[in-house]
Design a protein around this motif. Structure first.
Motif, PDB file in Angstrom:
ATOM      1  N   UNK A 130     -14.727   9.934  14.814  1.00 35.65           N
ATOM      2  CA  UNK A 130     -15.119   9.640  13.436  1.00 35.65           C
ATOM      3  C   UNK A 130     -14.300   8.745  13.396  1.00 35.65           C
ATOM      4  N   UNK A 131     -13.169   7.809  14.020  1.00 34.38           N
ATOM      5  CA  UNK A 131     -12.130   6.833  13.249  1.00 34.38           C
ATOM      6  C   UNK A 131     -12.410   6.129  14.043  1.00 34.38           C
ATOM      7  N   UNK A 157       2.829   4.723   1.463  1.00 29.86           N
ATOM      8  CA  UNK A 157       3.342   3.685   1.390  1.00 29.86           C
ATOM      9  C   UNK A 157       4.534   3.425   0.270  1.00 29.86           C
ATOM     10  N   UNK A 165      -5.658   0.977  14.203  1.00 29.25           N
ATOM     11  CA  UNK A 165      -5.129   0.856  13.297  1.00 29.25           C
ATOM     12  C   UNK A 165      -5.399   2.227  12.019  1.00 29.25           C
ATOM     13  N   UNK A 166      -6.627   2.870  12.164  1.00 30.06           N
ATOM     14  CA  UNK A 166      -7.674   4.003  10.986  1.00 30.06           C
ATOM     15  C   UNK A 166      -7.048   4.859  11.617  1.00 30.06           C
ATOM     16  N   UNK A 200      -3.906   7.110   8.694  1.00 33.81           N
ATOM     17  CA  UNK A 200      -4.574   7.251   7.263  1.00 33.81           C
ATOM     18  C   UNK A 200      -5.047   8.960   7.735  1.00 33.81           C
ATOM     19  N   UNK A 201      -6.004   9.234   8.663  1.00 34.67           N
ATOM     20  CA  UNK A 201      -6.284  10.523   8.715  1.00 34.67           C
ATOM     21  C   UNK A 201      -5.294  11.365   8.730  1.00 34.67           C
ATOM     22  N   UNK A 207      -3.287  11.848   5.493  1.00 38.84           N
ATOM     23  CA  UNK A 207      -4.206  12.242   4.583  1.00 38.84           C
ATOM     24  C   UNK A 207      -4.509  14.267   5.048  1.00 38.84           C
ATOM     25  N   UNK A 267      -0.611  -0.838   2.932  1.00 41.76           N
ATOM     26  CA  UNK A 267      -1.587  -0.408   3.851  1.00 41.76           C
ATOM     27  C   UNK A 267      -1.065  -1.226   5.208  1.00 41.76           C
ATOM     28  N   UNK A 268      -1.355  -1.940   5.276  1.00 43.08           N
ATOM     29  CA  UNK A 268      -2.090  -2.730   6.267  1.00 43.08           C
ATOM     30  C   UNK A 268      -1.126  -2.713   7.596  1.00 43.08           C
ATOM     31  N   UNK A 304       0.411   0.312   8.619  1.00 40.35           N
ATOM     32  CA  UNK A 304      -0.333   0.666   9.930  1.00 40.35           C
ATOM     33  C   UNK A 304      -0.731  -0.224  11.430  1.00 40.35           C
ATOM     34  N   UNK A 354      -1.409  11.479   0.294  1.00 40.57           N
ATOM     35  CA  UNK A 354      -2.239  10.176  -0.128  1.00 40.57           C
ATOM     36  C   UNK A 354      -1.438   9.293   0.397  1.00 40.57           C
ATOM     37  N   UNK A 355      -2.383   7.934   1.627  1.00 39.07           N
ATOM     38  CA  UNK A 355      -1.657   7.289   1.835  1.00 39.07           C
ATOM     39  C   UNK A 355      -1.115   6.236   0.748  1.00 39.07           C
ATOM     40  N   UNK A 356      -1.516   5.951   0.493  1.00 43.97           N
ATOM     41  CA  UNK A 356      -0.694   5.221  -1.451  1.00 43.97           C
ATOM     42  C   UNK A 356       0.694   5.767  -1.200  1.00 43.97           C
ATOM     43  N   UNK A 413     -10.827   2.185  14.492  1.00 40.35           N
ATOM     44  CA  UNK A 413     -10.353   1.395  15.204  1.00 40.35           C
ATOM     45  C   UNK A 413      -8.804   1.997  14.897  1.00 40.35           C
TER      46      UNK A 413
END
Lengths: 289, 355
Positions: free
Chosen positions: B132-133, B158, B137-138, B141-142, B145, B182-183, B186, B153-155, B135
């Motif tokens: 499902x992911x 960070x 980099x992402x 996040x999963x 979270x 965030x970027x 990651x 939560x990712x925010x 890239x």
């Protein structure tokens, strides 16, 4: 004329040759520029304003959990809206005399360009200011509703596409929520944590994969190009900064949906019918010159 | 000037002379011996081109080390108890241990899938068992979270990094940013994971020309492997990156790939896993059904049963496709063990240190 000829031939040469010929020819090109109309370099701005509606009533947010139902669907179901917005990208303007303006796009970790999000909770996002538009007449705007492949395949990027900065990003099925609608309706029995009567319509999906073996499609690209004629031709130049006002009607997107059933949309396939109605929801209501 | 441009010969002269001039300049300034940078991504010569977007995130020492620190930092989980390295251990090729067939997240919450090894991810196109992911980099996040992993939560991740006494300075040094966003978090984690390249097993040495790297038993195993397994576990990554149902679930309860593609034809399909370092990544399959390689092979020859989406390469005409004698199974297992890459499993650059 010879200048034009040189340009077209240049295309045939590859990188190094291209660079050198660009250097060698810069002198002769310079002579072409002399004869150009100096006005061609003039640019101006346009402010595209988005006004969101529910039918003919302005779209207003209620706090999450509110049981104040301001709006009614055609089928009689009452509802309110607690979170609302959409991504816009790839804006393009066109004019009657061949004028074209393409808003530059960039997606990187340090900076993004050309991606916007109209977020109902933040009035500063209702206006998109387009800069460096070639002076001229314009009578049409088009844009992509959503975030296309170019905003996803580069990996982690900045600004409103940064999940950490509140980007509307699906973590389990990478991609952005193009169009976000959340609220409550007594017709919905959906519970989300502490919240009751929940409606959440998250429209996303950025790729189509149609297998050649005839089996059903995998993935759905729910990005939609929206092209809108202005009600009148407007003029952009150093002093004139026109402002088209675009109306978006959320009722058009909900269509014939029934909040007793269609209250929890979170995948590209589920979002498909809603996305197909998106282009009918937008219209340029009027333009301020 | 225009004359020259129109004659191709003139151009060749121009560019070749320029080329030689550059070459001479380049040579005269080249260092005497090439300096090996351990923190640079290098594609193994027998691997395909990587798919990762290095143009946006070139691996370098500072970014890698920052990623390593984040990977090992439990304060980035909701209650400060779990880090990426809790479930992805270097000694197990960054898979989980056999103690946790299903990974254990915050509050001891049990996940529903086995943590896969992390290796050669620069060459993958999609991530997680269902892909499902899209890239690398992402992927964090999963992990952050997911409520059965780090449940944060990712925010907030960070924000914690931004408030940290040292991280902001390290981000400034690695990425020249004044604020942690965030970027870049990651990118740092990707840099750490991108160098997890496993390509120096006995098998690799054999492929690269050392004909003595494999014993005759292991070579027999390789032959059998190519006959029965290669169509899915394709060399040199040992996965063709497709999604298939090899019958790992007795009855399909985890829909796998269908969750992402939303079509029934993908029910119960999972990303074909790489078999590199398989010796140290027990238990096996997304649902951790098997503890030993022998059990896996017995599954292919005797355990696979009819299912809606069962792959025709493992089950056809009412019976399993793969037929192997006990002896042949042992040969395949001997071969699979040549995929162990001790240099990778003990490479000190991955150790949890802050220097």
């Amino acid at each position: 004329m010879p200048c034009k000829n040189q340009l077209s031939k240049m295309k045939k040469f590859k990188s190094l040759q291209y660079i050198i010929s660009a250097l060698l020819l810069s002198v002769s090109l310079w002579s072409c520029q002399e004869s150009e109309n100096p006005d061609l370099n003039e640019t101006g701005e346009m402010i595209v304003k988005f006004d969101n509606y529910v039918g003919n009533r302005p779209l207003v947010l209620d706090p999450t959990g509110s049981t104040n139902y301001r709006y009614t669907l055609p089928n009689g179901q009452e509802f309110n809206i607690t979170r609302f917005g959409y991504y816009i990208s790839h804006i393009k303007l066109e004019g009657p005399n061949g004028e074209v303006f393409v808003d530059p796009m960039l997606a990187s970790a340090a900076e993004i360009k050309g991606y916007y999000r109209v977020d109902q909770s933040d009035p500063s996002t209702f206006e998109i200011r387009l800069k460096d538009i070639p002076a001229g007449q314009y009578n049409k705007i088009s844009f992509n509703l959503g975030v296309k492949e170019d905003g996803i395949v580069e990996g982690a990027v900045a600004g409103i596409l940064d999940r950490a900065a509140g980007g509307w990003f699906w973590n389990w099925n990478s991609g952005f929520i193009h169009y976000m609608f959340e609220g409550h309706s007594p017709a919905s029995e959906r519970v989300q944590g502490e919240l009751r009567n929940r409606i959440r319509l998250h429209l996303g999906g950025w790729k189509n994969i149609s297998p050649t073996d005839g089996t059903p499609q995998r993935f759905f690209d729910n990005n939609v190009t929206i092209s809108l004629p202005f009600d009148a031709t407007v003029r952009v130049n150093k002093t004139m900064r026109p402002s088209p006002h675009i109306h978006m009607d959320a009722l058009q997107v909900i269509g014939q949906a029934n909040f007793a059933i269609d209250n929890n949309i979170h995948t590209p396939l589920e979002g498909r019918p809603f996305a197909q109605r998106l282009s009918d929801a937008f219209v340029v209501d009027h333009t301020h010159q | 000037m225009i004359e020259i441009k129109n004659k191709k010969g003139g151009w060749i002269l121009w560019s070749t002379s320029l080329f030689f001039i550059l070459l001479i300049i380049g040579c005269s300034q080249a260092p005497e011996a090439p300096v090996l940078d351990r923190y640079q991504f290098e594609k193994p010569s027998h691997f395909p081109e990587p798919t990762y977007t290095f143009r946006n995130n070139q691996v370098h020492e500072k970014g890698f080390k920052l990623g390593r620190r984040l990977f090992n930092d439990p304060t980035l989980s909701r209650d400060g108890s779990v880090s990426c390295s809790s479930c992805h251990l270097q000694s197990h090729a960054f898979a989980d241990t056999w103690l946790h067939p299903m990974s254990i997240g915050v509050d001891g919450r049990e996940g529903k899938r086995n943590a896969p090894p992390l290796l050669n991810l620069a060459f993958h196109k999609e991530f997680f068992w269902d892909g499902g992911v899209t890239h690398l980099d992402f992927t964090p996040i999963l992990a952050f979270e997911n409520e059965v992993e780090m449940d944060i939560e990712f925010p907030e991740v960070v924000a914690r990094i931004q408030r940290h006494p040292e991280y902001p300075r390290l981000f400034k040094e690695a990425f020249d940013v004044d604020e942690v966003t965030g970027p870049f978090v990651l990118h740092a984690l990707s840099q750490f994971m991108l160098l997890m390249v496993s390509a120096d097993s006995k098998y690799d040495r054999y492929i690269k020309g050392d004909s003595k790297a494999l014993t005759s038993l292991e070579l027999d195993g390789l032959k059998l492997f190519r006959q029965h397994c290669e169509s899915c576990h394709q060399e040199p990554l040992f996965t063709d990156l497709s999604y298939r149902n090899n019958g790992a679930q007795r009855t399909i309860t985890d829909f796998g790939r269908e969750i992402v593609t939303e079509r029934m034809q993908d029910r119960g399909k999972f990303k074909v896993p790489s078999l590199r370092n398989i010796e140290v990544t027990s238990p096996y399959m997304h649902n951790a059904r098997f503890e030993t390689l022998r059990q896996v092979l017995d599954h292919y020859t005797d355990g696979v049963t009819e299912q809606v989406t069962i792959d025709p390469k493992v089950f056809a005409n009412g019976k399993p496709v793969i037929v192997l004698s006990s002896d042949e199974k042992e040969k395949i297992i001997a071969f699979l063990k040549t995929l162990t890459d001790p240099g990778f499993l003990s490479n000190p650059i991955f150790f949890n240190t802050n220097d």
